[in-house]
Scaffold this motif. Structure first.
Motif, short mmCIF file in Angstrom:
data_model
loop_
_atom_site.label_atom_id
_atom_site.label_comp_id
_atom_site.label_asym_id
_atom_site.label_seq_id
_atom_site.Cartn_x
_atom_site.Cartn_y
_atom_site.Cartn_z
N GLY A 1 106.08 37.95 4.47
CA GLY A 1 105.81 37.54 3.07
C GLY A 1 106.35 38.50 2.18
N LEU A 2 106.03 37.97 0.84
CA LEU A 2 106.44 39.08 -0.18
C LEU A 2 105.35 38.90 -1.13
CD1 LEU A 2 108.79 40.45 -1.85
CD2 LEU A 2 109.39 38.41 -2.75
N CYS A 3 104.92 40.16 -1.79
CA CYS A 3 103.98 40.28 -2.80
C CYS A 3 104.29 39.79 -3.94
CB CYS A 3 103.22 41.60 -2.84
SG CYS A 3 102.51 42.20 -1.08
N ARG A 4 103.49 39.05 -4.84
CA ARG A 4 103.68 38.66 -6.21
C ARG A 4 102.61 38.60 -6.94
NH1 ARG A 4 108.63 36.33 -6.46
NH2 ARG A 4 109.60 35.42 -4.40
N VAL A 5 102.75 38.99 -8.27
CA VAL A 5 101.75 38.88 -9.36
C VAL A 5 101.30 37.67 -9.91
CG1 VAL A 5 100.72 39.98 -11.35
CG2 VAL A 5 102.08 41.46 -9.61
N GLY A 6 100.07 37.06 -9.71
CA GLY A 6 99.72 35.81 -10.32
C GLY A 6 100.06 34.65 -9.54
N ALA B 1 89.07 41.60 1.64
CA ALA B 1 90.10 40.56 2.05
C ALA B 1 91.55 40.97 1.65
CB ALA B 1 89.81 39.26 1.07
N ALA B 2 91.83 42.05 1.19
CA ALA B 2 93.13 42.89 0.67
C ALA B 2 93.66 43.38 1.64
CB ALA B 2 92.99 43.70 -0.47
N HIS B 3 94.78 43.11 2.19
CA HIS B 3 95.68 43.50 3.36
C HIS B 3 96.57 44.35 3.09
CE1 HIS B 3 93.58 40.63 6.10
NE2 HIS B 3 93.95 39.91 5.24
N GLY B 4 97.12 44.46 1.78
CA GLY B 4 98.18 45.24 1.66
C GLY B 4 99.66 44.80 1.76
N PRO B 5 100.47 45.40 0.97
CA PRO B 5 101.91 45.05 0.98
C PRO B 5 102.69 45.20 2.45
CG PRO B 5 101.62 47.14 -0.07
CD PRO B 5 100.27 46.74 -0.01
N ASP B 6 102.29 46.18 3.12
CA ASP B 6 102.98 46.44 4.31
C ASP B 6 102.70 45.20 5.53
OD1 ASP B 6 104.02 48.79 3.38
OD2 ASP B 6 102.32 50.05 4.10
N CYS C 1 97.76 40.59 -0.87
CA CYS C 1 98.00 41.91 -0.86
C CYS C 1 97.12 42.62 -1.72
CB CYS C 1 99.52 42.36 -1.55
SG CYS C 1 100.86 41.44 -0.71
N PHE C 2 96.52 42.28 -2.84
CA PHE C 2 95.40 43.12 -3.68
C PHE C 2 94.92 42.14 -4.15
CE2 PHE C 2 98.61 46.38 -3.07
CZ PHE C 2 97.75 47.40 -2.45
N LYS C 3 93.66 41.53 -3.58
CA LYS C 3 92.64 40.34 -4.12
C LYS C 3 92.24 40.91 -5.57
CE LYS C 3 89.61 36.95 -2.74
NZ LYS C 3 88.70 36.37 -1.71
N PRO C 4 92.14 39.95 -6.57
CA PRO C 4 92.56 38.65 -6.62
C PRO C 4 93.84 38.51 -7.21
CG PRO C 4 91.09 39.14 -8.35
CD PRO C 4 91.24 40.51 -7.58
N VAL C 5 94.58 39.72 -7.52
CA VAL C 5 95.81 39.66 -8.53
C VAL C 5 97.16 39.52 -7.94
CG1 VAL C 5 96.92 40.98 -10.56
CG2 VAL C 5 94.36 41.02 -10.14
N ILE C 6 97.12 40.14 -6.92
CA ILE C 6 98.50 40.37 -6.10
C ILE C 6 98.41 39.42 -4.70
CG2 ILE C 6 100.45 41.74 -5.14
CD1 ILE C 6 99.36 44.07 -7.15
N LEU C 7 99.29 38.55 -4.93
CA LEU C 7 99.15 37.51 -3.73
C LEU C 7 100.36 37.59 -2.66
CD1 LEU C 7 99.31 34.13 -6.02
CD2 LEU C 7 97.18 35.71 -5.28
N CYS C 8 100.05 37.45 -1.54
CA CYS C 8 100.92 37.37 -0.43
C CYS C 8 101.69 35.96 -0.19
CB CYS C 8 100.61 38.03 0.93
SG CYS C 8 101.79 37.95 2.17
#
Length: 65
Positions: free
Chosen positions: A30-35, A18-23, A47-54
């Motif tokens: 969107g913007l990748c954010r932690v938490g 389910a992770a699509h990456g920051p690009d 962006c990177f499941k489950p830690v980094i959200l878009c």
């Protein structure tokens, strides 16, 4: 040993289905954010499941509909 653990964690985060990456997140506005997303934003994808959200801005979502 610690570096090996960090590499394994990074690989496991990037291999998740389910992770699509920051690009992809940035391309979709969107913007990748932690938490957590900040006030005025919503979770669009990971962006990177489950830690980094878009996160995307709520005002952009309402103007497109």
């Amino acid at each position: 040993m610690g570096i090996l653990v960090l590499v394994l964690i990074f690989i496991s985060l990037t291999q998740h289905g389910a992770a699509h990456g920051p690009d992809v997140c940035k391309h979709n506005g969107g913007l990748c954010r932690v938490g957590n997303c900040i006030s005025g934003e919503y979770l669009a994808q990971f962006c990177f499941k489950p830690v980094i959200l878009c996160c995307k801005n709520l005002s952009l979502a309402t103007t497109k509909s």
